[in-house]
Design a protein around this motif. Structure first.
Motif, PDB file in Angstrom:
ATOM      1  N   GLU A 143       0.908  -1.293  -0.087  1.00 47.84           N
ATOM      2  CA  GLU A 143      -0.125  -0.037  -0.163  1.00 47.84           C
ATOM      3  C   GLU A 143       0.940   1.346   0.153  1.00 47.84           C
ATOM      4  N   GLY A 144       1.911   1.038   0.873  1.00 46.15           N
ATOM      5  CA  GLY A 144       2.848   2.431   0.814  1.00 46.15           C
ATOM      6  C   GLY A 144       3.291   2.811  -0.468  1.00 46.15           C
ATOM      7  N   GLU A 145       3.462   1.749  -1.531  1.00 53.31           N
ATOM      8  CA  GLU A 145       3.987   2.141  -2.953  1.00 53.31           C
ATOM      9  C   GLU A 145       2.685   2.220  -4.012  1.00 53.31           C
ATOM     10  N   SER A 146       1.590   2.258  -3.343  1.00 54.49           N
ATOM     11  CA  SER A 146       0.434   2.347  -4.198  1.00 54.49           C
ATOM     12  C   SER A 146       0.311   3.989  -4.542  1.00 54.49           C
ATOM     13  N   PRO A 147      -0.560   4.489  -5.558  1.00 54.01           N
ATOM     14  CA  PRO A 147      -0.704   5.998  -5.630  1.00 54.01           C
ATOM     15  C   PRO A 147      -1.246   6.557  -4.459  1.00 54.01           C
ATOM     16  N   ARG A 148      -2.456   5.755  -3.909  1.00 50.46           N
ATOM     17  CA  ARG A 148      -2.726   6.374  -2.782  1.00 50.46           C
ATOM     18  C   ARG A 148      -2.090   6.721  -1.495  1.00 50.46           C
TER      19      ARG A 148
ATOM     20  N   THR B 176      13.840  10.213   5.803  1.00 52.80           N
ATOM     21  CA  THR B 176      14.791   9.278   6.013  1.00 52.80           C
ATOM     22  C   THR B 176      15.357   8.891   4.721  1.00 52.80           C
ATOM     23  N   ASP B 177      16.472   8.173   4.542  1.00 51.67           N
ATOM     24  CA  ASP B 177      17.076   7.512   3.184  1.00 51.67           C
ATOM     25  C   ASP B 177      15.849   6.458   2.676  1.00 51.67           C
ATOM     26  N   GLU B 178      15.388   5.718   3.676  1.00 55.24           N
ATOM     27  CA  GLU B 178      14.431   4.562   3.180  1.00 55.24           C
ATOM     28  C   GLU B 178      13.289   5.247   2.460  1.00 55.24           C
ATOM     29  N   PHE B 179      12.734   6.398   3.242  1.00 54.74           N
ATOM     30  CA  PHE B 179      11.540   6.853   2.576  1.00 54.74           C
ATOM     31  C   PHE B 179      11.849   7.415   1.205  1.00 54.74           C
ATOM     32  N   TYR B 180      13.130   7.891   1.095  1.00 55.65           N
ATOM     33  CA  TYR B 180      13.448   8.409  -0.283  1.00 55.65           C
ATOM     34  C   TYR B 180      13.596   7.379  -1.326  1.00 55.65           C
ATOM     35  N   ASP B 181      14.094   6.377  -0.762  1.00 58.25           N
ATOM     36  CA  ASP B 181      14.298   5.114  -1.781  1.00 58.25           C
ATOM     37  C   ASP B 181      13.083   4.629  -2.238  1.00 58.25           C
ATOM     38  N   SER B 182      12.034   4.754  -1.240  1.00 59.58           N
ATOM     39  CA  SER B 182      10.589   4.130  -1.449  1.00 59.58           C
ATOM     40  C   SER B 182      10.018   5.088  -2.588  1.00 59.58           C
ATOM     41  N   ILE B 183       9.946   6.595  -2.278  1.00 56.33           N
ATOM     42  CA  ILE B 183       9.189   7.388  -2.984  1.00 56.33           C
ATOM     43  C   ILE B 183      10.027   7.369  -4.584  1.00 56.33           C
ATOM     44  N   LEU B 184      11.254   7.105  -4.812  1.00 58.55           N
ATOM     45  CA  LEU B 184      11.971   7.023  -5.984  1.00 58.55           C
ATOM     46  C   LEU B 184      11.377   5.575  -6.714  1.00 58.55           C
ATOM     47  N   ASN B 185      10.617   4.807  -6.181  1.00 56.08           N
ATOM     48  CA  ASN B 185      10.383   3.642  -6.719  1.00 56.08           C
ATOM     49  C   ASN B 185       8.897   3.774  -7.243  1.00 56.08           C
ATOM     50  N   CYS B 186       8.828   4.826  -8.138  1.00 56.34           N
ATOM     51  CA  CYS B 186       7.470   5.130  -8.758  1.00 56.34           C
ATOM     52  C   CYS B 186       8.274   5.742 -10.251  1.00 56.34           C
ATOM     53  N   SER B 187       7.382   5.067 -11.445  1.00 54.69           N
ATOM     54  CA  SER B 187       7.904   5.358 -12.753  1.00 54.69           C
ATOM     55  C   SER B 187       7.247   6.984 -13.234  1.00 54.69           C
ATOM     56  N   LEU B 188       6.457   7.307 -12.420  1.00 53.52           N
ATOM     57  CA  LEU B 188       5.957   8.877 -12.914  1.00 53.52           C
ATOM     58  C   LEU B 188       5.401   8.513 -14.054  1.00 53.52           C
TER      59      LEU B 188
END
Ligand code: SF4
Ligand code: SF4
Length: 312
Positions: free
Chosen positions: A33-38, A55-67
């Motif tokens: 769910e954390g990596e869903s659009p919602r 955090t670095d982990e949060f940045y890593d996760s938010i970079l895991n989106c292809s836009l």
């Protein structure tokens, strides 16, 4: 103003209905769910309210989106999720979060590469795509000189604070060289530069190719992987070329900035789905980067620049 505040209206407009989830290729791959659009919108709200640490982990996760923006098409109130993700990235990068190595090396290349622009009216910027398109343009008699410059789009896509300085450097170099037009085959580079370079027209290579000037270099049927980046920028020339000169059996779900951005688990699942959907047909991609990723995974794929040739 903190970057995340620029999308406050989007964050407050989300109804958490989840209609966007199934359209998201990353969510379908990770089922998190954390990596869903919602989830991205909820995290943006958390940043806005200072409830989440950068955090670095949060940045890593938010970079895991292809836009890719496919979630926006499915969203009833049309939340601009891509803008939310970009604002969150800027917010996290400004707060000092460090990107994972898969992205850090892209940023180093963008920051360290020299910008050398030849004296010419029309300049070709390779971005991350290389010079295959340049060879077609030259064979068609388009007067264009190649620049030696790193892609700047990774800095924009990662929300890097250095993007504006590098952009100003490129703009100054283009002006000094007398350039009036920039051509690139990299959809992300087009996105990063088109609205931001003053006094210079920025075009995708497909936009300067006459439809009657090229023919297919592929005899067999093809599956076509379009670029949603080009579509969202309103550039349909690549689609028009492919549809008019190749025997397109099916079109695959368009792709955003995946290569180098997504974590291996998400990317390999997306690539696998794509290869299965192509059903043993060669995949022709609007982006050379997407073709490269598919080839690395063992799929039969080629870029638009390999699939067309000048009419002899
Ligand atoms: S982003 Fe749109 S579709 Fe997704 S949960 Fe929010 S309102 Fe619903
Ligand atoms: S932009 Fe694409 S990858 Fe990112 S959340 Fe939306 S659908 Fe998913």
């Amino acid at each position: 103003m903190r970057p995340i505040e620029s999308v406050k209206g989007e964050l407050l407009a989300c109804t958490f209905c989840a209609f966007c989830r199934r359209s998201c290729p990353v969510y379908r791959a990770t089922l998190w769910e954390g990596e869903s659009p919602r989830g991205r919108v909820a995290q943006g709200y958390g940043l806005l309210m200072d409830e989440l640490e950068p955090t670095d982990e949060f940045y890593d996760s938010i970079l895991n989106c292809s836009l890719c923006g496919l979630c926006e098409d499915a969203c009833p109130p049309k939340i601009r999720v891509v803008d939310v993700v970009l604002a969150a990235r800027r917010h996290l990068a400004q707060a000092g979060a460090k990107p994972p190595e898969r992205v850090a090396h892209l940023l180093r290349a963008s920051l360290e590469g020299k910008i050398l622009i030849p004296r010419a009216e029309v300049v070709y910027l390779p971005g991350r795509e290389g010079e295959d398109a340049l060879n077609i343009l030259r064979a068609l008699g388009v007067r264009v000189e190649p620049a030696s410059a790193p892609p700047l789009s990774p800095l924009m896509i990662a929300g890097s604070p250095e993007f504006e300085d590098r952009l100003a450097e490129l703009s100054k170099a283009l002006k000094a060289a007398g350039a009036r037009r920039v051509i690139t085959s990299d959809p992300d580079e087009l996105w990063a530069l088109r609205e931001r370079l003053k006094d210079v027209e920025v075009l995708h290579a497909s936009q300067v190719i006459p439809l009657d000037g090229v023919t297919g270099a592929l005899e067999s049927e093809a599956a076509y992987l379009p670029s949603c980046r080009l579509r969202r920028l309103g550039v349909s020339a690549a689609d028009d070329i492919i549809r008019s000169i190749l025997n397109v059996k099916k079109e695959l779900e368009c792709a955003g900035s995946e290569d180098g951005w997504l974590r291996d688990d998400a990317l390999s699942r997306i690539v696998r789905e794509r290869v299965e959907a192509a059903d043993d047909t060669v995949i022709v991609c609007a982006s050379a980067e997407h073709a490269r990723t598919l080839k690395q995974a063992g799929a039969e794929a080629m870029s638009i620049w390999e699939a067309i040739k000048p009419v002899s």
